[in-house]
Design a protein around this motif. Structure first.
Motif: not given
Lengths: 75, 410
Positions: B170, B273, A50, A12, A57-58, A47, A53-55
């Motif tokens: 996260p 985030v 990114c 990211f 992410a765990e 974009i 990755l944000l959506e």
């Protein structure tokens, strides 16, 4: 842009800092239409990467054990 | 054996008198007016009057205690059932209840005295060495990728921190360096965890944390070895030990002190985030704006080039040349016509003059042209004829010959 790693391989931080630089160069520098369109397409890919990755992410939690790291399961 | 006065009819004391007597007797004993007593709090109550009531007990006895409202507000700790405390006050009697009790004005946790003295000694020592200097504090990274956590793997503090990190950022990777957070081996294990994180996995920031507890529970975080290791860490350290009101020397040595483990996790993730999603959206807008304005600039420049191209286009040159040719043609035609008209006029005028000069016109008026028959020379002088010459006389409608019979001058 010297490095042109595949967008999917970028972290990211790498993707967002490349994106920032890309937008700045599109805004300030005179580039040929073709170069600009190439940059724009890469920008769109960055974009999307990114956002994905944000959506998705765990939180990864690892535990130091002896010499190494192992996955840590909480709860 | 003493005799019990079974038939006594007048009592020596009323209840009130006796109770007062006991009260005065107790209050007269100065050693009971300035006592420290140790026990466990039970039956704690705080009615709306603002006074506090509880019972101090140990394994075999109990003591009723009261804290008047004016003293309650200045107590240095909050009381609850089960706490082991040392209470200071004066012994007296509550006459209405017939009970003796301790009128408390000070309360402190058991053992606080000695530990607190040690706390102050260490704090002064660390301060004198400059370990707590603000200039030593390293900045906390805004967007860490990797966060080291030093705490008990089974404590609520870890769960709170992981939940907070999961909610806020996260994206990060957590490296847990498990360590007991209280007990004899805690300090050495905490130090080892700090050193391991500094040496191998190199997180961007380290959280050292545990949940609330008594001063003894938190004591590992006042251990000199732990304080020095926190101050020596090359990686920034955020401490989150105990509750809001708990301070440990680890807090002073850390780069940032958080009041709780949850707050430590929040301070480690100043950018969440959601912030990142917002900034990606902003960059998307900037990207679209920049490409749109670029396309508009290109459009304008294409139109500009098109205009210039058309100005210099051969078609335009041809049109211009054609026009010039047309114009020349027109001018030539005009001038030719003019010339023709002039010529015509001249011809007409010549014709008139020719007519005027024609001898025929003169002949009409009765004149005749006389020429010598032999050589056709016009006779315009008497000297050109002699007697006997045949002459030809031309009149307007014909001619005839005559002979010269006589001649005379003028």
């Amino acid at each position: 842009m010297a490095k042109q790693k595949s967008v999917a391989d970028l972290s990211f931080e790498e993707a967002s800092s490349e994106l920032e630089a890309l937008v700045a160069s599109l805004e300030s520098e005179q580039k040929s239409l073709e170069d600009s369109m190439t940059l724009f397409e890469r920008g769109q890919a960055l974009i999307k990467h990114c956002s994905d990755l944000l959506e998705k992410a765990e939180l990864k939690v690892k535990q130091l054990t002896g010499d190494g790291l192992s996955d840590f399961k909480d709860e | 054996m003493s005799q019990i006065p079974l038939f006594e009819t007048t009592p020596h004391w009323t209840v009130s008198e006796l109770t007062r007597h006991v009260r005065l007797a107790l209050e007269a004993d100065s050693s009971l007016q300035d006592v420290w007593v140790q026990g466990e709090v039970s039956n704690f109550s705080r009615p709306s009057s603002g006074h506090l009531y509880f019972t101090l007990k140990d394994s075999s006895s109990s003591l009723r205690c009261v804290v008047w409202k004016k003293d309650a507000s200045s107590l240095r700790m909050s009381l609850q059932d089960g706490l082991a405390v040392e209470a200071h006050g004066a012994i007296s009697v509550y006459e209405a209840g017939g009970q003796y009790q301790l009128y408390v004005n000070l309360v402190k946790p058991v053992g606080e005295g000695a530990l607190f003295q040690e706390f102050l000694r260490l704090k002064a020592l660390m301060e004198s060495e400059g370990l707590f200097d603000p200039s030593r504090k390293r900045p906390i990274p805004e967007l860490p990728r990797r966060i080291g956590i030093i705490t008990s793997p089974t404590g609520a503090a870890l769960r709170d921190m992981l939940n907070t990190l999961r909610r806020r950022l996260p994206l990060v990777e957590v490296i847990l360096a498990p360590s007991p957070v209280q007990g004899e081996e805690a300090p050495a294990r905490l130090v080892a965890a700090l050193q391991t994180l500094n040496g191998k996995t190199k997180p961007d920031v380290i959280l050292i944390a545990r949940g609330g507890g008594s001063i003894e529970d938190l004591w590992a975080f006042n251990d000199e070895r732990v304080i020095r290791a926190v101050a020596a860490s090359k990686i920034p350290v955020i401490s989150g030990v105990g509750h809001e009101t708990d301070f440990t020397l680890t807090d002073f040595a850390a780069d940032l002190r958080a009041p709780t483990p949850t707050a430590a996790a929040e301070l480690a993730t100043s950018i969440s985030v959601d912030d990142l999603k917002y900034s990606v959206r902003q960059m998307q807008i900037s990207l679209l704006d920049s490409i749109q304005s670029l396309l508009e600039r290109q459009q304008v420049s294409i139109e500009n080039v098109d205009f210039r191209l058309r100005q210099f286009s051969p078609a335009r040159r041809l049109q211009t040349d054609q026009q010039r040719v047309d114009e020349m043609g027109h001018r030539i035609e005009t001038s030719m016509r003019h010339k023709l008209e002039l010529s015509l006029l001249r011809v007409q005028s010549l014709d008139q003059r020719l007519i005027a000069l024609s001898p025929l016109g003169v002949l009409k008026r009765g004149y005749a042209v006389v020429s010598r028959s032999r050589d056709k020379r016009v006779v315009d002088s008497v000297k050109k004829v002699k007697r006997g010459d045949e002459l030809n006389v031309r009149v307007v409608d014909g001619s005839f010959n005559v002979d010269v019979t006589n001649k005379s001058d003028g």
